[in-house]
Structure formats: structure tokens, C-alpha cells
Write an enzyme that holds these catalytic residues in place. Structure first.
Site, PDB file in Angstrom:
ATOM      1  N   ALA A 139     -12.444 -42.710  62.147  1.00  0.00           N
ATOM      2  CA  ALA A 139     -12.802 -43.369  63.410  1.00  0.00           C
ATOM      3  C   ALA A 139     -13.594 -44.625  63.065  1.00  0.00           C
ATOM      4  O   ALA A 139     -14.099 -44.763  61.947  1.00  0.00           O
ATOM      5  CB  ALA A 139     -13.642 -42.426  64.247  1.00  0.00           C
ATOM      6  N   GLU A 171     -17.628 -36.708  57.245  1.00  0.00           N
ATOM      7  CA  GLU A 171     -18.487 -36.923  58.399  1.00  0.00           C
ATOM      8  C   GLU A 171     -19.930 -36.455  58.195  1.00  0.00           C
ATOM      9  O   GLU A 171     -20.861 -37.038  58.741  1.00  0.00           O
ATOM     10  CB  GLU A 171     -17.909 -36.237  59.631  1.00  0.00           C
ATOM     11  CG  GLU A 171     -16.703 -36.940  60.231  1.00  0.00           C
ATOM     12  CD  GLU A 171     -15.378 -36.539  59.598  1.00  0.00           C
ATOM     13  OE1 GLU A 171     -15.383 -35.972  58.491  1.00  0.00           O
ATOM     14  OE2 GLU A 171     -14.341 -36.802  60.220  1.00  0.00           O
ATOM     15  N   GLU A 205      -7.782 -36.234  60.110  1.00  0.00           N
ATOM     16  CA  GLU A 205      -7.594 -35.417  61.323  1.00  0.00           C
ATOM     17  C   GLU A 205      -6.317 -35.834  62.050  1.00  0.00           C
ATOM     18  O   GLU A 205      -5.566 -34.983  62.532  1.00  0.00           O
ATOM     19  CB  GLU A 205      -8.811 -35.550  62.229  1.00  0.00           C
ATOM     20  CG  GLU A 205     -10.054 -34.885  61.639  1.00  0.00           C
ATOM     21  CD  GLU A 205     -11.273 -35.097  62.510  1.00  0.00           C
ATOM     22  OE1 GLU A 205     -11.687 -36.272  62.685  1.00  0.00           O
ATOM     23  OE2 GLU A 205     -11.817 -34.113  63.027  1.00  0.00           O
ATOM     24  N   GLY A 227     -11.454 -39.129  60.619  1.00  0.00           N
ATOM     25  CA  GLY A 227     -10.457 -39.127  61.686  1.00  0.00           C
ATOM     26  C   GLY A 227      -9.070 -39.461  61.195  1.00  0.00           C
ATOM     27  O   GLY A 227      -8.083 -39.062  61.796  1.00  0.00           O
TER      28      GLY A 227
HETATM   29  N1  T1G Z   1     -15.500 -47.523  60.500  1.00  0.00           N
HETATM   30  C1  T1G Z   1     -15.845 -48.829  60.549  1.00  0.00           C
HETATM   31  N2  T1G Z   1     -15.942 -49.620  59.457  1.00  0.00           N
HETATM   32  C2  T1G Z   1     -15.673 -49.049  58.269  1.00  0.00           C
HETATM   33  C3  T1G Z   1     -15.304 -47.691  58.134  1.00  0.00           C
HETATM   34  C4  T1G Z   1     -15.220 -46.916  59.327  1.00  0.00           C
HETATM   35  N3  T1G Z   1     -14.843 -45.644  59.306  1.00  0.00           N
HETATM   36  N4  T1G Z   1     -15.116 -47.438  56.799  1.00  0.00           N
HETATM   37  C5  T1G Z   1     -15.351 -48.586  56.156  1.00  0.00           C
HETATM   38  N5  T1G Z   1     -15.684 -49.552  57.014  1.00  0.00           N
HETATM   39  C6  T1G Z   1     -15.967 -50.960  56.697  1.00  0.00           C
HETATM   40  C7  T1G Z   1     -17.218 -51.095  55.847  1.00  0.00           C
HETATM   41  O1  T1G Z   1     -18.367 -51.130  56.666  1.00  0.00           O
HETATM   42  C8  T1G Z   1     -16.947 -52.424  55.161  1.00  0.00           C
HETATM   43  O2  T1G Z   1     -17.199 -53.436  56.119  1.00  0.00           O
HETATM   44  C9  T1G Z   1     -15.434 -52.395  54.933  1.00  0.00           C
HETATM   45  O3  T1G Z   1     -14.911 -51.451  55.880  1.00  0.00           O
HETATM   46  C10 T1G Z   1     -15.059 -51.965  53.537  1.00  0.00           C
HETATM   47  O4  T1G Z   1     -15.751 -50.712  53.319  1.00  0.00           O
HETATM   48  C11 T1G Z   1     -13.774 -38.450  64.713  1.00  0.00           C
HETATM   49  C12 T1G Z   1     -16.239 -39.045  63.751  1.00  0.00           C
HETATM   50  C13 T1G Z   1     -13.032 -45.941  52.974  1.00  0.00           C
HETATM   51  C14 T1G Z   1     -14.054 -45.131  50.842  1.00  0.00           C
HETATM   52  O5  T1G Z   1     -16.927 -41.804  56.754  1.00  0.00           O
HETATM   53  O6  T1G Z   1     -16.189 -44.147  52.796  1.00  0.00           O
HETATM   54  O7  T1G Z   1     -13.875 -40.352  61.500  1.00  0.00           O
HETATM   55  O8  T1G Z   1     -19.047 -54.592  54.843  1.00  0.00           O
HETATM   56  O9  T1G Z   1     -17.199 -51.575  51.456  1.00  0.00           O
HETATM   57  O10 T1G Z   1     -16.022 -49.433  48.842  1.00  0.00           O
HETATM   58  O11 T1G Z   1     -14.081 -36.881  63.005  1.00  0.00           O
HETATM   59  O12 T1G Z   1     -15.458 -47.498  53.327  1.00  0.00           O
HETATM   60  O13 T1G Z   1     -16.676 -55.428  54.741  1.00  0.00           O
HETATM   61  O14 T1G Z   1     -17.996 -55.640  56.868  1.00  0.00           O
HETATM   62  O15 T1G Z   1     -17.037 -49.107  51.958  1.00  0.00           O
HETATM   63  O16 T1G Z   1     -13.504 -49.749  49.199  1.00  0.00           O
HETATM   64  C15 T1G Z   1     -15.329 -40.949  58.784  1.00  0.00           C
HETATM   65  C16 T1G Z   1     -16.315 -44.307  55.587  1.00  0.00           C
HETATM   66  C17 T1G Z   1     -15.768 -41.761  59.951  1.00  0.00           C
HETATM   67  C18 T1G Z   1     -15.309 -43.171  55.729  1.00  0.00           C
HETATM   68  C19 T1G Z   1     -13.702 -47.568  51.238  1.00  0.00           C
HETATM   69  N6  T1G Z   1     -14.916 -41.812  57.689  1.00  0.00           N
HETATM   70  N7  T1G Z   1     -15.828 -45.342  54.684  1.00  0.00           N
HETATM   71  O17 T1G Z   1     -14.747 -47.903  50.344  1.00  0.00           O
HETATM   72  O18 T1G Z   1     -15.068 -50.340  50.971  1.00  0.00           O
HETATM   73  S1  T1G Z   1     -16.371 -40.774  61.264  1.00  0.00           S
HETATM   74  C20 T1G Z   1     -15.802 -42.201  56.763  1.00  0.00           C
HETATM   75  C21 T1G Z   1     -15.858 -45.164  53.339  1.00  0.00           C
HETATM   76  C22 T1G Z   1     -14.966 -40.005  61.827  1.00  0.00           C
HETATM   77  C23 T1G Z   1     -13.975 -38.269  63.239  1.00  0.00           C
HETATM   78  C24 T1G Z   1     -15.209 -38.831  62.713  1.00  0.00           C
HETATM   79  C25 T1G Z   1     -15.431 -46.352  52.528  1.00  0.00           C
HETATM   80  C26 T1G Z   1     -14.038 -46.226  51.902  1.00  0.00           C
HETATM   81  P1  T1G Z   1     -17.774 -54.874  55.618  1.00  0.00           P
HETATM   82  P2  T1G Z   1     -16.382 -50.424  51.886  1.00  0.00           P
HETATM   83  P3  T1G Z   1     -14.828 -49.386  49.738  1.00  0.00           P
END
Ligand code: T1G
Length: 706
Positions: A63, A125, A105, A102
Site C-alpha cells: 500500500a 507491516e 496480499e 499489500g
Molecule cells: N509506500 C510509499 N512509498 C514507498 C513505499 C510504500 N509502500 N515503499 C517504498 N517507497 C518509496 C520510498 O519512500 C522511496 O521514496 C522510494 O519508494 C524507494 O524506496 C494494506 C498496510 C520496496 C524494499 O513496508 O521496504 O502494504 O525516498 O529507498 O532501498 O497490508 O522501499 O525515493 O522519495 O526504500 O530499493 C508494506 C516498504 C506497506 C515496503 C525497496 N510495504 N518499502 O527498497 O528503495 S503497508 C512495505 C521497502 C501495507 C497492507 C499494508 C523498500 C523496498 P523516495 P527505497 P529500496
């Protein structure tokens, strides 16, 4: 459709292709377009099956976290997933990259999952203070069983495709062209005429060993002490085997929304973005050219040098490890080999990878061996004379584009840079011991460090798995400078009659990984004394200043390394109260005429230590050593055991209210006196409190002015 989601039909297969860089986050416009595309496919008689795939480097990573502070806009992800799962035509997910949260999911609501061999999947999460809120806690246990789902969801780890296949999350793993593989699978499913919906399955009862949930929660209460989300995740997974699927989805959604609104989740989401913001330096343009770092060198094969070399090797970088004496070099090389062997024994590394990494390690006597490397980090003895000698030579031996980094934790980078012919290439890279374990990397920007070298070093820090934060040149940089005030206050209370155990347990119960007295015993009372002694001119001329620590040093009670410090360590690691230490401190307090206090409450311990910490942080912002309050939060959560669910010292201060913090200073000044300015709030803290602003708003204003 929309530019975010492409839709096409070929030979009866509809392909929904998501394109929302950089990670295909499932923002509301993306969800809307996916729903419209699925409806179009469902209503088209020419379509027999559907494939969902993503462009770019990864299938959806979840998400869109940036939407979480606003009310959810339809279609919500849970509803979209239910809609897809209910689809009358087979839906196949084509996975690659890091399919997380997500995104996974969404894939689990599809009827079949194909992944590229290099894919990693996960539900991270909990690291955001959340639980999977779009069916993950109900579908994953149905695919892999309760016990495996508990492990996957409470660790949030990234699971390699082959393991995910074995677990049952994936149906097929392919070497290449996952989209075509998904299309072929879609045709097969049409031919089979059967649709397998995850929600129709039951949790494998064999995975419900007695007490699997209560035992998991008991373990998590220790391993993830103070975090709410992991506990909630276990409860949600239990629902998957105790209530009907539709009811479990509703309960999960309710729990997810509650956590999303919680301070813990806001704190952890703050840190998620803070860690990424820390890499953005206002006066260094995003398109600053980066240097190529393909080869590295480490000067010094001691504990830190070997640990740093391991970091570089683990990032698949070749390392030349340099020492001045063969026996020291051999010890360092052996230390590295043993550490990698231990990782293999523990299943963290396969032996082939270990051998490849060790093959990239070469030892050498003399700095001449570093003539061609791109990045050198010096980890020699903490002496300005030693470092100046090394950097004088490095300046002439290394190539003109080589980054010359020093791991110093206390010395002035500018003075080190001044002895080289090119101070623009000199930078600080302050690793924390053990360097191959601790996440924090303080990157220290010298007055003359060129922007390219700063930007490249920050990027390299992420590449080697560290959490970088930029600091200016100043005593203790950010983390250790703040530790000084935090430790000072803790030791003042020892003189006033609190025991090390009381001070530490108060802060550990609040969430700190380790109390300040235990930290000093771990770091070495001799080391902290030496640092204080070498910087007396920078520290208050207060005869009570860290006297307990000075006494421990004088008595040879250095802490864990000598079996005694503030505590005693019969087994070398586990602390036990030591009446002798308390007697020594009490004797000093009497000699210094410190008034003994009948009671010192845990709340006072928290308030004094945390206010001292926060105030120093504000001062570092005022002094320009720290760029942002959020950088300080990154430093203290990644490097000093500050609880992530409290967001870091500055986020925590905002949550308490800066006016309340300033009021505490007035109270403490009245009660304890303020001869040395300990209870004079930093100007920034006063100004923000007066204007009812927060550190977060201060950061935003900074960003705006950049
Ligand atoms: N939402 C918004 N922005 C995101 C994002 C996300 N989920 N994931 C990454 N970004 C942005 C990040 O801020 C950065 O922005 C750019 O993308 C590159 O990220 C309903 C509630 C995927 C392993 O927790 O672990 O789904 O700084 O520098 O090192 O159940 O990003 O360039 O402006 O980290 O190559 C669950 C979080 C969400 C994954 C890539 N998902 N992301 O790593 O790049 S909650 C996560 C990561 C959810 C549902 C629930 C990593 C990555 P900017 P980066 P990276």
C-alpha cells in the site's frame, strides 16, 4: 484505463499491467484502475482469464504508506482483494522484485502466483507498527499454515522465491519472462476449468500445535518488547483458524485501522521516511554525479577494521585489508574468516557465497596496496598522530578519485583532511561496533569534503546495508555527543543515591534496549573516561561530571571486559548488581558532599535523562551539526537502541509537547540548580515551544528553505 495501469487483451488473456514507479505502491488511483480493469475483463466475453503484473523493478511493494494519515478512499485494498478473489475468471499474479505487504496480499487474492526466481516476498507491516490489513493475516495461514505465517508476519522478513514456493505461497517459480509464464498458466487454468481461491481453504490443523499462538506471543514479548503490532499479528493469525474467513477479514480490518491510528505506528512510519530522507542533503542536488565504487580498502585489521571489511565483503565488494605488521594482519583475516564461517553454521549464508566473498579478500602489508581502490576506510588506532600519518600517505598513494574515509569516533575530520593533498576527498564514516552488525553509519562531512564524495558515501552506506545519517564535524558527531548528556544525567542520579539497576531498569522498561549504566560497562568505562579526558575543554568544568564513571575507570572496573564495572559479570556478559560498585559511588558522593536523596522515582530518571538527550539534540540542530530532527531520530533508533515505536528522541519530544519539555527544564533548574547550564533549554527548543511548533515542523520549514 489510466497511465498508472495498462490494460490489454491477447488471445483471451487480459493483462493488467501496473506502472507506478518506483515500487508500484497501491495508491488509490492505482487501486481504482485495477478495479476498473478487472471489471472490464470480467464483463468481456472474449476474455477467459486475467494476469496482473507490474512494470519496473518490482511487483507492488505494498500500500502507499503516504496515504495512511488520511482517511481511506475507495476502493480500499481489502475490498479490491476480495473483489479479485471472487472473480469468476482465473486471475494469475506475475511476481518479481520485492513483492511486499499489500502487494503480496493482492497476489494472494489471485488464484495462482508465478514468480521470477529472484523474487522475494514478505509482509513487513510490523516494521510500520501495523499488521497486514488487506487479507494477509487470513490468507497466508491458509497457504502456509499458522506456525509459518506467524514467523513470516512477525518478522516481516523477505522470503526468497524458492523458499516461498516450498512454503506454499507461490505456485510456480521461473527462470525468466514471468509475464509469459503467467499467461501460459492462465491458459492452463482455463483449460482445467477450476479456480482455487485462498479464502476457500482451511488452515492446516497440523500447524496448530498446542499453544502455538500463546508461545509465539510470549517469545515476542521478549524479542519485540513493547511493540504492539507483532502481538496483534499473532491474534489475527489465530482468527484465521478460529472464525469464518469473512469474519476474520473484518476483524483484521478493524485491528489494522486501530494500529494505523496508533502513536506506535506513526512513530515507525516516521522512521521509515526519516531513514530515506536522511540520504537527501539540501545543498547536494539529486543528480550530483556519483563516483563508481567497485573496489575497496580497509586500513587496520583490528575489531573495527575486520567488521568493516565484512560489511564490504557482504555487499559483494572486493576488499584489500592493510596492516603494518603480519601478525596483526593474520589475526584480522582469521577474524573475518571465522565470522563468515559462523554465518554459514547458523544458516545465514551458504558456503558457496562465503567462498566467493573470501576470494575477494586480500591482505597486504603497507598502504601501497591501496593505490587503485575506489574507497578506503581507515580504522586504525584512535590517535590523531597515527591518523595524520596514514592520511598523509594515502593522499599520495591513492588515485585522485578515491574516497578517503576515516572511522574515527572522536577526532576532528578537518584536521585529518588538512594533512592530505586533497581534503575534498576526506570524509568520516563512523561505524558502530560490531561494525558488521550495527545498522547506523554516521557520515561526517568535513568543511572541505566535496559534494560528490558526500553523496557517493551516503549511497555506499545504503549499499552495504547500513542506515546512514549525515553529521557535521563536532565532538561526538550526533550520537555520541547526545550520549554524553544522557549519561551525565544518569550518573548524577547515581551520586544522588539511585542504583545502576534502578536507572537502567527505568529506561529499559520505557523501551531503551539497554540502560546507560549497562551501556557504559559494554563500551568500556576506560574508553569513555579516555574520551572525556581528551575533551575536558569541551565538557562542563563540573566536579561531579561523570564521577561514577571516572571511579570505575580508576578502580580498573572497566565493565564487561574486566568482569566488573557498574555491575559484576560472573559469566562475562550477564549483569548482576554489585554492592562494591555502589559503595564506591556512595563514598565519592559523601566526599563530594552530594545530598543523598531518599527516593528517586523512575519517572524522574526518565524525565531527566530524556530531557538531557532531547536538549542536546536541539542544540546540535542549532549548531548545524545535525541537518534535521528526523536525522537525529534515525541516529538514536538505528544506533543507540531508542525504541522505534517511540520514533526517536525528537519525535518523542513532539509527542510529549515541546512546551512540556521546556517546563521540565524550569522545574529541574529550581530543584537541582543550573550552575553548569544543564537545565538551560537550547534556543531552538525555546523558540519552537513558544511558537507552539514541533521539531517536525522545523524540519519541514528547513526542507522548504532548501
Ligand atoms: N509506500 C510509499 N512509498 C514507498 C513505499 C510504500 N509502500 N515503499 C517504498 N517507497 C518509496 C520510498 O519512500 C522511496 O521514496 C522510494 O519508494 C524507494 O524506496 C494494506 C498496510 C520496496 C524494499 O513496508 O521496504 O502494504 O525516498 O529507498 O532501498 O497490508 O522501499 O525515493 O522519495 O526504500 O530499493 C508494506 C516498504 C506497506 C515496503 C525497496 N510495504 N518499502 O527498497 O528503495 S503497508 C512495505 C521497502 C501495507 C497492507 C499494508 C523498500 C523496498 P523516495 P527505497 P529500496
Amino acid at each position: 484505463m489510466s497511465t498508472l495501469v495498462d490494460y490489454s487483451v491477447d488471445d483471451g488473456i487480459a493483462v493488467i499491467f501496473i506502472n507506478n514507479p518506483p515500487v508500484n505502491a497501491l495508491s488509490q488511483p492505482v487501486r481504482q484502475a485495477i478495479k476498473e480493469a478487472t471489471m472490464a475483463a470480467g464483463g468481456d466475453d472474449g476474455v477467459t482469464a486475467i494476469v496482473i503484473a507490474c512494470a519496473g523493478r518490482t511487483f507492488s511493494a505494498g500500500a502507499d504508506i503516504r496515504e495512511f494519515d488520511a482517511p481511506v478512499k475507495d476502493p480500499s485494498l481489502p475490498i479490491l482483494n476480495d473483489f479479485i478473489e471472487a472473480c469468476a475468471k482465473p486471475v494469475v499474479a506475475a511476481l518479481h522484485g520485492t513483492t511486499l505487504g499489500g502487494g503480496l496480499e493482492l497476489a494472494m487474492s489471485c488464484h495462482y502466483r508465478v514468480a521470477l526466481k529472484s523474487t522475494r516476498v514478505g509482509l513487513p507491516e510490523v516494521h510500520l507498527g501495523l499488521i497486514p490489513g488487506a487479507g494477509g493475516t487470513q490468507r497466508l495461514p491458509r497457504l502456509i499454515g499458522a506456525a509459518a505465517a506467524i514467523e513470516a508476519i512477525t518478522t516481516g522478513r523477505h522470503i526468497p522465491a524458492n523458499e516461498a514456493m516450498d512454503l506454499g505461497v507461490l505456485d510456480e517459480v521461473v527462470e525468466d519472462d514471468v509475464l509469459q509464464a503467467a499467461v501460459r498458466a492462465a491458459h492452463r487454468l482455463v483449460g482445467d476449468g477450476v479456480i482455487s481461491r485462498t479464502g476457500d481453504r482451511d488452515v492446516d490443523l497440523e500447524t496448530l500445535q498446542d499453544g502455538v499462538f500463546s508461545k509465539a506471543k510470549a517469545k515476542l514479548s521478549k524479542r519485540r518488547r513493547g511493540f504492539d503490532a507483532p502481538q496483534a499479528a499473532v491474534d489475527a493469525i489465530e482468527w484465521a483458524s478460529t472464525v469464518p474467513f469473512s469474519q476474520g477479514l473484518l476483524k483484521e480490518r478493524e485491528c489494522s485501522n486501530t494500529l494505523k491510528a496508533s502513536l506506535q505506528s506513526k512513530a515507525q512510519r516516521h522512521l521509515f521516511f526519516a531513514e530515506r530522507l536522511a540520504l537527501k542533503i539540501p545543498d547536494i542536488p539529486k543528480d550530483t554525479p556519483l563516483l563508481d565504487v567497485a573496489t575497496t580498502g580497509v586500513v587496520g585489521a583490528g575489531t573495527m577494521g575486520a567488521g568493516i571489511a565484512i560489511c564490504l565483503l557482504n555487499a559483494d565488494l572486493p576488499v584489500v585489508l592493510v596492516e603494518s605488521k603480519q601478525d596483526a594482519l593474520d589475526r584480522g583475516l582469521e577474524r573475518i574468516r571465522k565470522t563468515l564461517d559462523r554465518d554459514v553454521d547458523r544458516g545465514r549464508l551458504d558456503s558457496e557465497t562465503r567462498d566467493v566473498r573470501l576470494a575477494r579478500l586480500t591482505g597486504a602489508i603497507g598502504l601501497e596496496a591501496l593505490g587503485t581502490v575506489d574507497f578506503v576506510v581507515e580504522a586504525a588506532f584512535e590517535s590523531m598522530e597515527v591518523k595524520k600519518k596514514i592520511f598523509t600517505e594515502l593522499g599520495s598513494i591513492c588515485k585522485s578519485t578515491a574516497i578517503l574515509a576515516t572511522n574515527t569516533s572522536t577526532l576532528n575530520i578537518n584536521d585529518i583532511a588538512a594533512v592530505t593533498c586533497s581534503p575534498d576527498r576526506v570524509i568520516g564514516t563512523h561505524f558502530f561496533s560490531p561494525a558488521n552488525v550495527m545498522k547506523l553509519l554516521e557520515v561526517v562531512r568535513g568543511d572541505k569534503t566535496a559534494k560528490t564524495f558526500v553523496a557517493t558515501t551516503l549511497k555506499l552506506g545504503r549499499r552495504i546495508g547500513k542506515t546512514p545519517a549525515l553529521s557535521g564535524v563536532g565532538y561526538g558527531f550526533i550520537g555520541n555527543r547526545m550520549l554524553e548528556d544522557y549519561v551525565r544525567e544518569s550518573q548524577m542520579m547515581l551520586l544522588e543515591g539511585a542504583s545502576p539497576a534502578q536507572v537502567d531498569s527505568a529506561l529499559e522498561a520505557w523501551g531503551m534496549a539497554m540502560g546507560p549504566c549497562a551501556v557504559m560497562d559494554l563500551a568500556g568505562q576506560d574508553v569513555s573516561f579516555l574520551t572525556r579526558d581528551q575533551n575536558r575543554e569541551l565538557l562542563p568544568n563540573d566536579p561531579l561530571y561523570c564521577v561514577p564513571g571516572d571511579i570505575m575507570n580508576a578502580e580498573g572496573r572497566f565493565g564487561q571486559k574486566t568482569g566488573k564495572g557498574f555491575y559484576q559479570y560472573p559469566d562475562g556478559r550477564t549483569r548482576q548488581n554489585d554492592p562494591d560498585a555502589i559503595d564506591l559511588i556512595n563514598a565519592a558522593a559523601t566526599k563530594l558532599s552530594v545530598k543523598k536523596r531518599v527516593t528517586i522515582t523512575d519517572q524522574e530518571i526518565l524525565d531527566r535523562c530524556l530531557c538531557a538527550l532531547i536538549n542536546r539534540g536541539a542544540q546540535l540542530l542549532d549548531d548545524g551539526i545535525a541537518l534535521r530532527a528526523s536525522d537525529i531520530d534515525v541516529v538514536w533508533s538505528a544506533g543507540y537502541g531508542f525504541p522505534a515505536y517511540r520514533g526517536g528522541p525528537m519525535f518523542y519530544a513532539d509527542s510529549v509537547g515541546l512546551d512540556v519539555i521546556v517546563q521540565s527544564f524550569e522545574t529541574f533548574a529550581k530543584e537541582f540548580g543550573n550552575d553548569y547550564g544543564y537545565w538551560t533549554p537550547a534556543p531552538l527548543l525555546v523558540n519552537l515551544a513558544k511558537s507552539s511548533k514541533t521539531f517536525a515542523e522545523y524540519d519541514a520549514d528547513q526542507k522548504g528553505s532548501a
